[in-house]
Design a protein around this motif. Structure first.
Motif, PDB file in Angstrom:
ATOM      1  N   VAL A  79       0.854  -1.184   0.000  1.00  0.00           N
ATOM      2  CA  VAL A  79       0.000   0.000   0.000  1.00  0.00           C
ATOM      3  C   VAL A  79       0.886   1.229   0.000  1.00  0.00           C
ATOM      4  N   THR A  80       0.739   2.032  -1.031  1.00  0.00           N
ATOM      5  CA  THR A  80       1.431   3.312  -1.110  1.00  0.00           C
ATOM      6  C   THR A  80       0.644   4.210  -2.056  1.00  0.00           C
ATOM      7  N   SER A  81       1.076   5.445  -2.182  1.00  0.00           N
ATOM      8  CA  SER A  81       0.357   6.365  -3.057  1.00  0.00           C
ATOM      9  C   SER A  81       0.478   5.900  -4.503  1.00  0.00           C
ATOM     10  N   ALA A  82      -0.549   6.168  -5.267  1.00  0.00           N
ATOM     11  CA  ALA A  82      -0.563   5.761  -6.673  1.00  0.00           C
ATOM     12  C   ALA A  82       0.624   6.367  -7.419  1.00  0.00           C
ATOM     13  N   HIS A  84       3.567   6.989  -6.265  1.00  0.00           N
ATOM     14  CA  HIS A  84       4.795   6.320  -5.831  1.00  0.00           C
ATOM     15  C   HIS A  84       4.837   4.835  -6.230  1.00  0.00           C
ATOM     16  N   MET A  85       3.700   4.270  -6.598  1.00  0.00           N
ATOM     17  CA  MET A  85       3.604   2.823  -6.816  1.00  0.00           C
ATOM     18  C   MET A  85       4.564   2.274  -7.875  1.00  0.00           C
ATOM     19  N   PRO A  86       4.749   2.883  -9.042  1.00  0.00           N
ATOM     20  CA  PRO A  86       5.674   2.292 -10.025  1.00  0.00           C
ATOM     21  C   PRO A  86       7.083   2.092  -9.476  1.00  0.00           C
ATOM     22  N   HIS A  98       7.369 -10.356  -3.864  1.00  0.00           N
ATOM     23  CA  HIS A  98       6.177 -10.546  -4.697  1.00  0.00           C
ATOM     24  C   HIS A  98       5.035  -9.642  -4.229  1.00  0.00           C
ATOM     25  N   PRO A  99       5.183  -8.336  -4.458  1.00  0.00           N
ATOM     26  CA  PRO A  99       4.137  -7.413  -4.003  1.00  0.00           C
ATOM     27  C   PRO A  99       2.903  -7.443  -4.898  1.00  0.00           C
ATOM     28  N   ILE A 100       1.765  -7.193  -4.276  1.00  0.00           N
ATOM     29  CA  ILE A 100       0.508  -6.975  -4.996  1.00  0.00           C
ATOM     30  C   ILE A 100       0.194  -5.495  -4.791  1.00  0.00           C
ATOM     31  N   ALA A 101       0.123  -4.738  -5.869  1.00  0.00           N
ATOM     32  CA  ALA A 101      -0.087  -3.291  -5.777  1.00  0.00           C
ATOM     33  C   ALA A 101      -1.464  -2.975  -5.208  1.00  0.00           C
ATOM     34  N   ALA A 102      -1.469  -2.092  -4.208  1.00  0.00           N
ATOM     35  CA  ALA A 102      -2.708  -1.584  -3.615  1.00  0.00           C
ATOM     36  C   ALA A 102      -2.564  -0.057  -3.518  1.00  0.00           C
ATOM     37  N   PRO A 103      -2.641   0.621  -4.676  1.00  0.00           N
ATOM     38  CA  PRO A 103      -2.413   2.069  -4.685  1.00  0.00           C
ATOM     39  C   PRO A 103      -3.556   2.846  -4.037  1.00  0.00           C
ATOM     40  N   THR A 104      -3.215   3.991  -3.502  1.00  0.00           N
ATOM     41  CA  THR A 104      -4.209   4.858  -2.882  1.00  0.00           C
ATOM     42  C   THR A 104      -3.798   6.313  -3.095  1.00  0.00           C
ATOM     43  N   GLY A 105      -4.654   7.236  -2.702  1.00  0.00           N
ATOM     44  CA  GLY A 105      -4.330   8.658  -2.835  1.00  0.00           C
ATOM     45  C   GLY A 105      -4.157   9.091  -4.273  1.00  0.00           C
ATOM     46  N   HIS A 106      -4.994   8.565  -5.142  1.00  0.00           N
ATOM     47  CA  HIS A 106      -4.883   8.894  -6.572  1.00  0.00           C
ATOM     48  C   HIS A 106      -5.057  10.394  -6.808  1.00  0.00           C
TER      49      HIS A 106
END
Length: 145
Positions: A79-82, A84-86, A98-106
Motif C-alpha cells: 500500500v502506497t500512493s498511486a 509512488h507505486m511504479p 512478490h508485491p501486490i499493488a494496492a495504490p491509494t491517494g490517486h
C-alpha cells in the motif's frame, strides 16, 4: 500518509489474518512515520499484535530490504500512493519480493487547456514537485541507485 494508513487498515479489516507493517524514520520529527501510522491504526481498531513497525528505513530501497526479512518470498499487499507505486513495485520486485499493488491517494485533473496549466496554483506546484520527485526516483532506481 493518511490515505495509505486508511487503505492499509481497510484492507486489514477485510483480510483480518493479515499483519500491517508501518515503516519510516523520524525525518526530524518527534515520532517516526512508522510510529504515527501504528498509533492511528490502533485508534481505528487494529490490534497491537497485527502491527509491525520498522523505524529504520529511510528510503524505499531500504524498506524493501527490511521487509524482505519479514515477508520473505510470500505475496503481500503493498500500500502506497498511486504516484509512488511504479517505483515501489520496481524496488520491491528487484529485491526478489512478490508485491501486490494496492495504490491509494490517486491524483487526477480534469481536462484542462494549456492556459489552465500555466496559471499559477499552489496545488499544481505541489503536484509538480511530487511528480518530478517520483520521475527522478524512478530513473535513479532504474539505474540501480
Amino acid at each position: 500518509s493518511l490515505y495509505r494508513i486508511a487503505e492499509g487498515v481497510r484492507l486489514h479489516q477485510a483480510l483480518p489474518v493479515t499483519k500491517i507493517v508501518f515503516s519510516g524514520y523520524d525525518a526530524g520529527s518527534t515520532m517516526t512515520s512508522a510510529a504515527v501510522g501504528a498509533a492511528l491504526a490502533k485508534s481505528l481498531g487494529v490490534s497491537a499484535e497485527a502491527i509491525i513497525t520498522e523505524e529504520r528505513p529511510r528510503t524505499t530501497g531500504e524498506e524493501a530490504a527490511r521487509l524482505k526479512e519479514i515477508v520473505g518470498g510470500e505475496r503481500f499487499l503493498l500500500v502506497t500512493s498511486a504516484l509512488h507505486m511504479p517505483r515501489a513495485m520496481m524496488l520491491f520486485t528487484r529485491a526478489a519480493m512478490h508485491p501486490i499493488a494496492a495504490p491509494t491517494g490517486h491524483q487526477w485533473v480534469e481536462r484542462r487547456t494549456l492556459a489552465d496549466w500555466l496559471q499559477p496554483s499552489a496545488g499544481r506546484i505541489v503536484l509538480a514537485e511530487a511528480t518530478w520527485h517520483e520521475l527522478l526516483g524512478l530513473v535513479a532506481a532504474s539505474l540501480g541507485r
